[in-house]
Enzyme design. Structure first.
Site, PDB file in Angstrom:
ATOM      1  N   HIS A 187       0.852  -1.190   0.000  1.00 44.58           N
ATOM      2  CA  HIS A 187       0.000   0.000   0.000  1.00 44.58           C
ATOM      3  C   HIS A 187       0.892   1.246   0.000  1.00 44.58           C
ATOM      4  O   HIS A 187       1.612   1.502   0.958  1.00 44.58           O
ATOM      5  CB  HIS A 187      -0.893  -0.010   1.235  1.00 44.58           C
ATOM      6  CG  HIS A 187      -1.849   1.125   1.298  1.00 44.58           C
ATOM      7  ND1 HIS A 187      -2.868   1.285   0.384  1.00 44.58           N
ATOM      8  CD2 HIS A 187      -1.951   2.179   2.145  1.00 44.58           C
ATOM      9  CE1 HIS A 187      -3.561   2.371   0.680  1.00 44.58           C
ATOM     10  NE2 HIS A 187      -3.003   2.928   1.739  1.00 44.58           N
ATOM     11  N   ASP A 228       0.562   5.134  -0.149  1.00 42.81           N
ATOM     12  CA  ASP A 228      -0.277   6.329  -0.149  1.00 42.81           C
ATOM     13  C   ASP A 228       0.249   7.300  -1.196  1.00 42.81           C
ATOM     14  O   ASP A 228       1.422   7.700  -1.149  1.00 42.81           O
ATOM     15  CB  ASP A 228      -0.281   6.980   1.233  1.00 42.81           C
ATOM     16  CG  ASP A 228      -1.173   6.238   2.211  1.00 42.81           C
ATOM     17  OD1 ASP A 228      -2.241   5.771   1.798  1.00 42.81           O
ATOM     18  OD2 ASP A 228      -0.803   6.124   3.399  1.00 42.81           O
ATOM     19  N   ASP A 232      -7.943   1.143   2.518  1.00 39.68           N
ATOM     20  CA  ASP A 232      -7.676   2.199   3.502  1.00 39.68           C
ATOM     21  C   ASP A 232      -8.299   3.516   3.070  1.00 39.68           C
ATOM     22  O   ASP A 232      -7.630   4.395   2.537  1.00 39.68           O
ATOM     23  CB  ASP A 232      -6.155   2.362   3.656  1.00 39.68           C
ATOM     24  CG  ASP A 232      -5.798   3.441   4.674  1.00 39.68           C
ATOM     25  OD1 ASP A 232      -6.542   3.614   5.638  1.00 39.68           O
ATOM     26  OD2 ASP A 232      -4.756   4.103   4.490  1.00 39.68           O
ATOM     27  N   HIS A 275      -7.240   9.301  -0.943  1.00 44.27           N
ATOM     28  CA  HIS A 275      -7.959   9.256   0.331  1.00 44.27           C
ATOM     29  C   HIS A 275      -7.254   9.936   1.510  1.00 44.27           C
ATOM     30  O   HIS A 275      -7.790   9.896   2.633  1.00 44.27           O
ATOM     31  CB  HIS A 275      -8.319   7.810   0.695  1.00 44.27           C
ATOM     32  CG  HIS A 275      -7.148   6.932   0.987  1.00 44.27           C
ATOM     33  ND1 HIS A 275      -6.735   5.943   0.130  1.00 44.27           N
ATOM     34  CD2 HIS A 275      -6.294   6.875   2.036  1.00 44.27           C
ATOM     35  CE1 HIS A 275      -5.706   5.307   0.641  1.00 44.27           C
ATOM     36  NE2 HIS A 275      -5.408   5.865   1.810  1.00 44.27           N
TER      37      HIS A 275
END
EC number: 3.2.1.24
Length: 1083
Positions: free
Chosen positions: A298, A300, A411, A626
């Site tokens: 993951h 970001d 997430d 997000h």
């Protein structure tokens, strides 16, 4: 009796706790006895930075303090640095251990030259280079410019040196002077320390003892089994006893004892495949798998670091994974976010084409998700969410020949009730997340279930029972995944997502080795140790769910939004970014509307600007990541990237619209009319004097204690003492819409309230339940005065001094209204908060209303979400702050009140009180979040009866307020190209050109057709089956109802000629409640 029958050496029962705790000593590299235990043998030999075998030089990329930390010159291309170095243009200096490099966000380049000792080379064993500069780095082959592996301080430090005949190695390391989680001062989520330096701790060549390192993994997993298996299992006790036996057998003076220890464990607890991918083929095939392991990373797209650094995190992380795939054939890895793949293609085309694409073709690397980024789903508009899938899936199809079947969003901060429908319209029928495990009030009840949206569309959904997407593949991670499954009666297996994440990184060799050991233990000892399977794909996992649950029909269903009981402050944080996002979405809507129609009318002389439009959409979608749009990034993301990017979107959209309008004006000499991009708005003459015939005019009357605004329909009373609205009455009906006699707020509407806002952690993310009762009303206006008094408009200006520098100026106005439109009369409020300088305060505005209902309605993407106005259950309590879009409505049978807004998303309705969230002031991770001046518009729309299409359309008009001056004849043609009639709750939301039209020349075209088409998006807005008609003057060739990707054709439609106007073709359509439908019209 012989002496042999006499006990001379009595034995004791081992004390479980003591013997269990002892196990930690054996592999502890920092313990008191590390040199008497296994760590002594991890390396056969090690040579640190010296002049004979390891040489390192460094070069610091120029970094001026105060300059933009994200400008391209701060992160020059690999090719430019290496070529300049070859030309002797760069001064590389000798590096030393413990030397600091920085400051934060700068880039340091290293050259590494290695000469391995002759005996090392002759050993033909695996040799390592170990590097730890406490920051992030990547090894680059100077000949091919292809990366090999990445470094991250303390976590990923080893590079397996390729075997060479002479033992010579030369490579570069590009290092970003930031940690995996940025540069937070004290805590990772604090504002960054911009003067942080990173020290070179290791630059060693290592001849590892692979047997000792393998025993380290063996023993680690054995010790975890001893600690974490249930006390009533014999496997737990045997693991403890074997661990102690290994420690007794080990001799710190005899390296060969390592092999003896391994042999003991393989005889007693592991099978013979513990270091092979074949371990997953062993064991009882009839026994169902408990846990399926999938590697992921993951990253970001921005958070505690900027977009600019993410571009480097991508190649660091994925290059490491591709290298691991060469050594672990069972390894399957997934990555999402088309934007990240595009960045990789732009920055490192050699790696993309020569390494990544083959790994995808070999079914080891999987692109999943189907969206442009892992986006927020609360705040983006419906069209934005549709385009997330449109661009994401089309990118995957264009570059990889595939589209994702799974919506991958582990997430984000809640999941809109329209996501299932948008997914299904985009070729996706499965969903994965785990974020609801963070709920801070209620525990979500399912692990595997069907999620149904407000239209009835559903997704097969799995939430990994281990409650993480960054599992370290510990024994405990596997055990928790097996034991925490909340729906074992339907599906008893779970997905374990392993790999370093958030800041990137992904799985490590250690994780893959640990999983082999865990499966080996299961093969040997049975299912008390969960059966772990590595090597299947995510699609195969979901297929297994379908197979074992009657194609999903046996699974429980969750209907409506997946509300996240945490991070509720993200509906409001970073107000400027949210306002610019709303404006960008509107401008793109207008640009596509006017450009599509212009290209239809003038196909030879006007070219639809598809390339520019797509680039603008990409930037908008990027900013919906997000952490960016919700407001939880560090300051530099907003200051240098997101805000300038969105300003530019607005600027470029405006420029393209202006050019198109100028083109249209050049095509006719007719008088100009003003047009909006809403299908129910009619052209208006430019500069036409406002005719008040047949209208209610506005008026203002001042009294000693209050001021009255009136327009014949509404009467609004404003108290001079408090500056708030104490009454709103419908004079034609005699109905009062405010209630100042009951409830918490007995003052009035447009009442500003400042709440204490000190959450338990996560400042930018959270606002907490206890804050609801910790507030102060703003009640002492500095000034209340009439600011406008004409027949067209009357207004009162109210000013409050909040602090020495901060003040609120709110203008309450009432416009004249035509008698025929009187029912649409509303109270407009324009509020300016000047120099907001609060600390951990939350500014809201309240409206006490004369309404009672158990539920209020909140606009969501393409529909409505209803939420409770009471606190009956803990699930109701959790929704003390919710997300909405252009309006919130609170209605009973006979009347209601809608609050419209132009840029706000947080809201709450409880009892008789409606409350719009305006501004927050968190201090981490952005120390200056929301400071400054803000302009906010909202309106109070009192209406007769329940929520209706009047509110929906007024909210659109309140936002889509731009008017464009077109020649009258062209304006009429514009209206006739496409319009809609029928049920008022059916909204024609967007118009664009078909992406695969050859004339459009889109860079996202997949199957160019020598045809012309427009795509029209409509939706049912209130929740009822509806009938409407698309009306067009186009000479139609065919009509198709298509999916969101403009690829799948659901059905063909036919048009009929309008009986009163044969130039009009009417296309009848039927929509189910909250249905989103797209129609492609060929002409």
């Amino acid at each position: 009796m012989s002496s042999e029958d006499i006990i001379y050496d009595p034995q004791f029962k081992p004390v479980q706790g003591i013997y269990e705790n002892r196990l930690r000593q054996f592999i502890d590299t920092g313990g008191d006895y590390h040199d008497l235990n296994l760590p002594k043998f991890y390396d056969k030999k090690r040579i640190s930075l010296d002049h004979d075998h390891v040489k390192v030089w460094w070069y610091q990329v120029s970094f001026e303090r105060g300059s933009s930390p994200v400008s391209p010159d701060k992160r020059p291309s690999w090719k430019s640095i290496i070529e300049r170095d070859k030309k002797g243009e760069l001064e590389f200096r000798e590096a030393n251990i413990n030397q600091p490099f920085g400051p934060s966000w700068s880039t340091t380049w290293f050259k590494v030259k290695i000469s391995l000792p002759e005996d090392w080379v002759k050993s033909n064993e695996q040799l390592l280079f170990q590097w730890d500069c406490s920051n992030e780095g990547i090894v680059i082959d100077p000949k091919t410019l292809i990366p090999v592996t990445a470094f991250s301080g303390g976590e990923r430090t080893e590079y397996v040196l390729p075997k060479t005949s002479d033992g010579k190695h030369f490579f570069y390391i590009e290092a970003g002077n930031n940690g995996m989680f940025g540069c937070g001062a004290g805590s990772t989520i604090n504002p960054p320390d911009d003067n942080r330096f990173f020290h070179l701790r290791k630059a060693d060549i290592v001849w590892p003892d692979l047997d000792a390192r393998a025993l380290y993994i063996d023993f680690w997993m054995l010790g975890d089994a001893a600690r974490e298996l249930p006390g009533d299992s014999w496997q737990k006790h045997q693991a403890r006893q074997l661990g102690n036996a290994v420690m007794n057998l080990f001799d710190p003076n005899d390296r060969s004892s390592v092999r003896k220890c391994r042999e003991l464990l393989q005889r007693e607890y592991f099978d013979s495949f513990l270091e092979s991918s074949k371990v997953y083929e062993q064991g009882e095939s009839q026994v169902l798998t408990n846990v399926y392991g999938i590697g992921n990373c993951h990253i970001d797209t921005a958070w505690l670091w900027p977009f600019a650094e993410t571009r480097r995190k991508i190649v660091r992380s994925w290059s490491s994974q591709c290298t691991l795939m060469d050594r672990f054939p069972e390894y399957k890895f997934v990555a999402s976010q088309a934007q990240q793949f595009k960045w990789l293609l732009e920055d490192h085309p050699e790696f993309f084409n020569k390494v990544l694409i083959p790994k995808i073709q070999q079914s080891q690397f999987f692109a999943v998700g189907g969206t442009w980024v892992e986006n927020d789903t609360n705040i983006p508009s419906g069209e934005s969410l549709a385009r997330q899938f449109f661009f994401g899936q089309r990118f995957f199809l264009k570059h990889f020949g595939l589209k994702s079947k799974i919506f991958w969003l582990p997430d984000t901060f809640g999941y809109s009730s329209q996501m299932p429908q948008l997914c299904r319209l985009s070729g996706i029928d499965k969903f994965l997340t785990q974020k609801l495990s963070w709920n801070n009030i209620n525990s979500f009840p399912h692990s595997t279930f069907n999620w149904a949206g407000i239209d009835g569309s559903q997704l097969l959904t799995h939430m990994p029972p281990g409650n993480t997407y960054t599992a370290d593949s510990h024994f405990g991670d596997v055990l928790r995944t097996a034991k925490q499954n909340k729906t074992p009666e339907y599906y008893g297996s779970g997905l374990m997502l392993y790999g370093k994440g958030d800041g990137g990184g992904g799985p490590t060799e250690e994780m893959l080795q640990k999983m082999r050991r865990i499966r080996s233990m299961n093969n040997r000892n049975g299912n008390v140790i969960p059966k772990l399977q590595v090597g299947i794909t995510v699609d195969e996992f979901y297929d297994d769910i379908l197979k074992r649950t009657n194609q999903g029909h046996d699974l429980p269903t969750w209907s409506g939004e997946l509300y996240f009981e945490f991070h509720r402050g993200t509906y409001t944080s970073q107000a400027q970014t949210k306002k610019l996002m709303r404006l960008s979405e509107i401008k793109l809507h207008d640009l596509e509307w006017i450009a599509a129609k212009t290209s239809v009318l003038y196909p030879d002389s006007y070219k639809y600007p598809s390339k520019q439009i797509n680039e603008l959409w990409e930037n908008v979608l990027l900013c919906q990541f997000h952490d960016v749009l919700p407001g939880s990034c560090i300051e530099m993301v907003y200051k240098y990237e997101a805000v300038p990017m969105l300003h530019n979107v607005v600027k470029e959209c405006t420029s393209l619209i202006d050019k198109t309008v100028q083109f249209l004006q050049s095509q006719s000499k007719a008088d100009l009319v003003e047009m909006r991009t809403l299908t129910w708005s009619k052209p208006e003459k430019v500069s036409e004097e406002c005719s008040l015939n047949g209208s209610y005019t506005s008026s203002v009357t001042g009294y000693d204690d209050y001021i009255v605004l009136a327009n014949g329909k509404l009467k609004v009373i404003i108290c001079k003492k408090t500056g708030v609205i104490t009454s709103i009455t419908d004079e034609t009906l005699g109905v009062e819409y405010l209630d100042t006699e009951h409830g918490r707020n007995k003052l009035g509407a447009n009442q500003f309230v400042i709440y204490d806002d000190k959450p338990l952690g996560w400042q930018a993310w959270d606002t907490e339940l206890y804050s609801v009762n910790q507030y102060k009303y703003v009640t002492k206006p500095k000034k209340v005065q009439v600011s406008c008094n004409t027949k067209e408009k009357c207004a009162v200006e109210v000013i409050f001094q909040i602090s020495e520098k901060c003040k609120i100026k709110s203008v309450i106005s009432l416009n004249a209204t035509a008698v025929t439109d009187a029912k649409l009369s509303k109270v407009d409020i324009s509020t300016t908060v000047e120099n907001w300088d609060a600390r951990n305060k939350f500014l809201k505005v309240e409206f006490p209303v004369n309404i009672r209902n158990d539920f209020a309605s909140y606009e969501t993407q393409f529909g409505i979400t209803k939420r409770p106005t009471h606190y009956n259950t803990s699930w109701d309590v959790a929704k003390f702050e919710v997300c909405h879009h252009k309006f919130a409505d609170y209605s009973e049978y006979s009347k209601g009140v809608s609050i419209l807004n132009d840029c706000k998303y947080g809201f709450s309705t409880h009892g008789n009180l409606m409350r719009l969230s305006l501004l927050r002031s968190p201090k981490a991770p952005d120390a200056h979040a929301d400071m400054g001046t803000h302009e906010i518009k909202y309106a109070i729309y009192p209406h007769r009866g329940a929520l209706s299409s009047d509110t929906v359309k007024l909210a659109h008009e309140f936002n889509y307020c731009f008017k464009y001056k077109l020649p009258k004849d062209i304006g009429m043609n514009f209206d006739d190209i496409i319009s809609i009639s029928g049920d008022e709750n059916v909204i024609l939301s967007n118009i664009k050109r078909g992406e695969d039209d050859s004339a459009v020349k889109s860079n996202y075209s997949l199957n160019p057709r020598d045809e012309q088409s427009i795509v029209v998006r409509v939706y049912e807005s209130l929740g009822g089956e509806s009938f409407a008609s698309l009306n067009t003057t186009l000479n139609l060739k065919r009509i198709e109802k298509v999916d969101n990707l403009e690829m799948k054709v659901y059905k063909s439609l036919t048009a009929t000629r309008d009986e009163s106007n044969h130039a009009i073709n009417r296309i009848p359509i039927k929509l189910r409640p909250f249905e989103i439908a797209s129609f492609r019209l060929y002409f």
